[in-house]
Design an enzyme around this catalytic site. Sequence first.
Site, PDB file in Angstrom:
ATOM      1  N   HIS A 363      25.139  45.729  42.626  1.00  0.00           N
ATOM      2  CA  HIS A 363      23.922  45.009  42.872  1.00  0.00           C
ATOM      3  C   HIS A 363      24.587  43.569  42.870  1.00  0.00           C
ATOM      4  CE1 HIS A 363      20.804  48.088  42.638  1.00  0.00           C
ATOM      5  NE2 HIS A 363      21.441  48.575  41.748  1.00  0.00           N
ATOM      6  N   LYS A 554      12.606  33.410  41.224  1.00  0.00           N
ATOM      7  CA  LYS A 554      13.745  34.319  40.932  1.00  0.00           C
ATOM      8  C   LYS A 554      14.463  33.851  39.662  1.00  0.00           C
ATOM      9  CE  LYS A 554      14.660  33.169  45.245  1.00  0.00           C
ATOM     10  NZ  LYS A 554      15.368  34.128  46.010  1.00  0.00           N
ATOM     11  N   ARG A 555      15.372  34.376  38.991  1.00  0.00           N
ATOM     12  CA  ARG A 555      16.180  34.097  38.031  1.00  0.00           C
ATOM     13  C   ARG A 555      16.604  32.676  38.291  1.00  0.00           C
ATOM     14  NH1 ARG A 555      16.651  37.259  33.358  1.00  0.00           N
ATOM     15  NH2 ARG A 555      18.037  35.637  32.772  1.00  0.00           N
ATOM     16  N   LYS A 560      21.675  30.832  43.490  1.00  0.00           N
ATOM     17  CA  LYS A 560      20.426  31.012  43.994  1.00  0.00           C
ATOM     18  C   LYS A 560      20.317  29.470  44.672  1.00  0.00           C
ATOM     19  CE  LYS A 560      19.216  34.933  41.470  1.00  0.00           C
ATOM     20  NZ  LYS A 560      18.842  36.163  42.365  1.00  0.00           N
ATOM     21  N   THR A 664      14.915  40.996  46.909  1.00  0.00           N
ATOM     22  CA  THR A 664      13.808  41.682  47.039  1.00  0.00           C
ATOM     23  C   THR A 664      12.432  40.872  47.196  1.00  0.00           C
ATOM     24  OG1 THR A 664      13.895  42.302  44.662  1.00  0.00           O
ATOM     25  CG2 THR A 664      14.799  43.847  46.189  1.00  0.00           C
ATOM     26  N   LYS A 668       8.906  40.872  49.412  1.00  0.00           N
ATOM     27  CA  LYS A 668       7.634  40.916  49.305  1.00  0.00           C
ATOM     28  C   LYS A 668       6.964  39.554  49.775  1.00  0.00           C
ATOM     29  CE  LYS A 668       9.465  42.840  44.706  1.00  0.00           C
ATOM     30  NZ  LYS A 668      10.036  42.271  43.452  1.00  0.00           N
TER      31      LYS A 668
HETATM   32  C1  LIG Z   1      25.869  42.714  32.417  1.00  0.00           C
HETATM   33  C2  LIG Z   1      25.090  41.316  32.867  1.00  0.00           C
HETATM   34  C3  LIG Z   1      24.524  41.840  34.083  1.00  0.00           C
HETATM   35  C4  LIG Z   1      23.190  42.189  34.139  1.00  0.00           C
HETATM   36  C5  LIG Z   1      22.195  42.490  35.300  1.00  0.00           C
HETATM   37  C6  LIG Z   1      23.276  42.293  36.567  1.00  0.00           C
HETATM   38  C7  LIG Z   1      22.644  42.923  37.890  1.00  0.00           C
HETATM   39  C8  LIG Z   1      23.351  43.500  38.566  1.00  0.00           C
HETATM   40  C9  LIG Z   1      22.106  41.466  38.599  1.00  0.00           C
HETATM   41  C10 LIG Z   1      20.920  41.760  39.452  1.00  0.00           C
HETATM   42  O1  LIG Z   1      19.805  41.811  39.099  1.00  0.00           O
HETATM   43  N1  LIG Z   1      21.196  41.667  40.875  1.00  0.00           N
HETATM   44  C11 LIG Z   1      20.231  41.581  41.787  1.00  0.00           C
HETATM   45  O2  LIG Z   1      19.710  42.945  42.019  1.00  0.00           O
HETATM   46  C12 LIG Z   1      18.739  43.196  43.048  1.00  0.00           C
HETATM   47  C13 LIG Z   1      18.485  44.395  43.255  1.00  0.00           C
HETATM   48  O3  LIG Z   1      19.477  45.189  44.144  1.00  0.00           O
HETATM   49  C14 LIG Z   1      19.320  42.256  44.527  1.00  0.00           C
HETATM   50  O4  LIG Z   1      18.554  42.472  45.273  1.00  0.00           O
HETATM   51  C15 LIG Z   1      19.811  40.970  44.057  1.00  0.00           C
HETATM   52  O5  LIG Z   1      20.489  40.453  45.163  1.00  0.00           O
HETATM   53  C16 LIG Z   1      20.828  40.981  43.015  1.00  0.00           C
HETATM   54  O6  LIG Z   1      21.158  39.673  42.413  1.00  0.00           O
HETATM   55  C17 LIG Z   1      24.429  41.909  36.628  1.00  0.00           C
HETATM   56  C18 LIG Z   1      25.255  41.709  35.406  1.00  0.00           C
END
Ligand SMILES: CCc1ccc([C@H](C)CC(=O)N[C@@H]2O[C@H](CO)[C@@H](O)[C@H](O)[C@H]2O)cc1
Length: 823
Positions: A363, A554-555, A560, A664, A668
Amino acid sequence: ESLDPITVPDRTVEGFVQEFLRELHFGQGVDMSRASTNDKYLALARTVRHHLMSRWMQTLRHQGQVQAKSVAYLSAEFLLGRQLDNALLAADIDGIVTEGLTSLGIDLDDLRQAEQEPGLGNGGLGRLAACFIDSLATLSVPSIGYGIRYEYGIFRQTFVDGWQVEQPDTWLELGSPWEFPHPEAAVKVNFGGSTETYIDDDGNARSRWLPGWSVIGVPYNYMVPGYRNGRVNTLRLWSARAEKSFDLQIFNSGDYADAVRAQTFAENISKVLYPEDSTPQGKELRLQQQYFFVACSLADFLDNVLPGDFDLTKLPDRIVFQLNDTHPVIAIPELMRLLVDDRGWSWEDAWAVTQQVFAYTCHTLLPEALEVWSVDLLGRLLPRHLEIIYRINDEFLAQVRKAYPDDELRVRRMSIIAEFPERAVRMAFLATVAGAKVNGVAELHSQLLRDKVLNDFSAYFPDKFTNVTNGVTPRRFVRMSNPALSGLITEAIGEGWVTDLGRLRELEPLADDAEFRRRFAEIKRGNKTRLVDLLAARDGIEISPDAMLDVMVKRLHEYKRQMLKLLHVITLYDRVTSGELPIDQVTPRTFAFGAKAAPGYKMAKQIIGLINAVGRTINTDPALERRLRVAFPANYNVTLAETLVPAADLSEQISLAGKEASGTGNMKFALNGALTIGTDDGANVEIRQLVGDDHFFLFGLTEPEVADIVDAGYRPSTYYAANPTLRRALDHIAHGTFSGGDQRVFEPVVSNLLHEDRFLVLADFQSYIDAQDRVEKAYADQDGWTRSAVLNVARSGFFSSDRSIKDYLDRIWHAEPVAPPFV
Ligand SMILES: CCc1ccc([C@H](C)CC(=O)N[C@@H]2O[C@H](CO)[C@@H](O)[C@H](O)[C@H]2O)cc1
């Protein structure tokens, strides 16, 4: 097969009222006169559960009988959102409940507000998991979600003088009516200790784990109702507790604290969600969390879900474990351990099965987000798993050497074990070597995984890589959160679209229907009014329903590029305050932000402070005559999104090309009739291809152009020097325009942009400003804008998570929907 009638409550207003009052009486132990709002909410939740219970039991019974191939979705995060409305919708009882409660003088909306949102996720990844289990149930796919029941979810964000301050998320404090604890199905999970080798009865040398300590995992089941299809799947979240929660001997010895130390220690494992969503901190507790829920889930599936006599060599025909990013990847050595050590299988037989039952979804594109665990930490916490990973790697590298003789550099590059900066396990590489399939979450992302991030592996495993573009559930993000638009769509094309979103295409001709456009615009304005009321009540924020609503939620992350959005806001502010643009020529616009920053992410928190400072200045400047407004409600979450998204006119998707895996939120917004201003990044590319260039405001460098500029050496200050508009905007910040003349407070933000600007904000600035000028012109033609908005809705059916799940079924899982008999 008939069901025992007692479990199917009658779907009448009277029937509901009876059930509800019984729950209040017998469940909450209060009568209407003394019932609190929370009592009524809990009683309502339990009453609604009754309407789904028989389907749940039927689904479980049916699954037990047919033993069809199913999907286990392993995710460290499930950002579920509130459950009440989703259950009412799925059970198709929202009508009788509203009427029944009204007859008792109760406003359903008051009870809605009483529900604490289960914030068991950070952002995109967690919400996607929630959308996916909703689609799996609605498509009648036998499946189970496995995760962690954090006692504290994502922190509650508050603002103190515009700065983010985190508060604990006490989501369980007022009760949690949507979960069903099953302590009897608890699983023991080991940690630490060491391993020893021994000779087994057949004279083979074997290794076994001598664990140092253990905890107990208690499952909590949640219903995952399909949309009016009779199926209710299960989400099983694990909670940690001590084997011996209280040590009486120690207690009697007077050391009371020590008597419960084990319990506190164990509970810590599922205590709180890690609030990072891109930069792993490599904390031991995080690895404990990952192994904890993975070990519980595999044991639960092999021992409780599968029939006792199941032949595990047939496991690949019965289950696929989808790994939601690298967080659950420790499941791979765990399955090998369960088969080889606990069940005495040969390594080869175990590996043959393991390679077929896992699939990995990546992701992210940020190298720093790819998890690596030091061999020190892994060797201490999970010594047997490290041994297994070493052997997987040795055997893999032996094959690589065979395929690429004399190419030790490639071997070193592909090794699951990184040697530098410290010896560590690259979890994405382990997932890629062991997984049957690896997918990205948007076409561009999957291509970049093949060409860049995992290119050695896509060369070595050409058929292993595929793409499944993300999607969102139309139940929560259209039908439930935008009932007015849903009504208009259903009136025009029937209600089939809720489970077959491609049918939105049938709206296309109506884009040319003036009356339809008028009603569409009216609904958008109604949704804006709803948001105006919410922000006034929730945050004391005043905005106008008549202004263009420009939304970026978004975060908070530099890639971003919330800073690019802010430079646009400041440029508009400067144009007016400098007299360059007469205020009456400014399109009334509200800039709405929503964003949490990981607590340890300093620059992100600085940017939040700056957004609020700019907002304060603009919102209190009489020269702007309230035509420009900044609204930054705190604590952006799923519930706030459900009101914000339907109200939006403009959706900000402005990440640097090649950085956002998919997004995502972008989907929406398009599905709710907002137009997108965005770069060719992630799923924006596919949104633009489907809605058409005339209905999308594209700007900025493409991914290849970014790569060229970075390779050539990017010097942001040259853009500052060459562009007076940009210079004025940055100088406002540097000179303290938004900080009462204090030039130090936001200096780090400015100097980072001038000297590093890793995500090319300055390079994309002018193209963005030009695109925003196009937005203003387009918005001036309200009817034209509405036509584009209708076409965005009509052409975005592809972005249903149902379509995503169908792609996973076809390309990765090779499983089928199994429709249980409808009850
Ligand atoms: C360990 C730290 C950590 C925690 C969460 C993440 C996630 C992968 C971050 C995340 O939420 N990625 C997002 O995933 C969405 C669903 O596929 C995508 O639509 C977003 O582009 C992506 O940033 C990475 C690293």
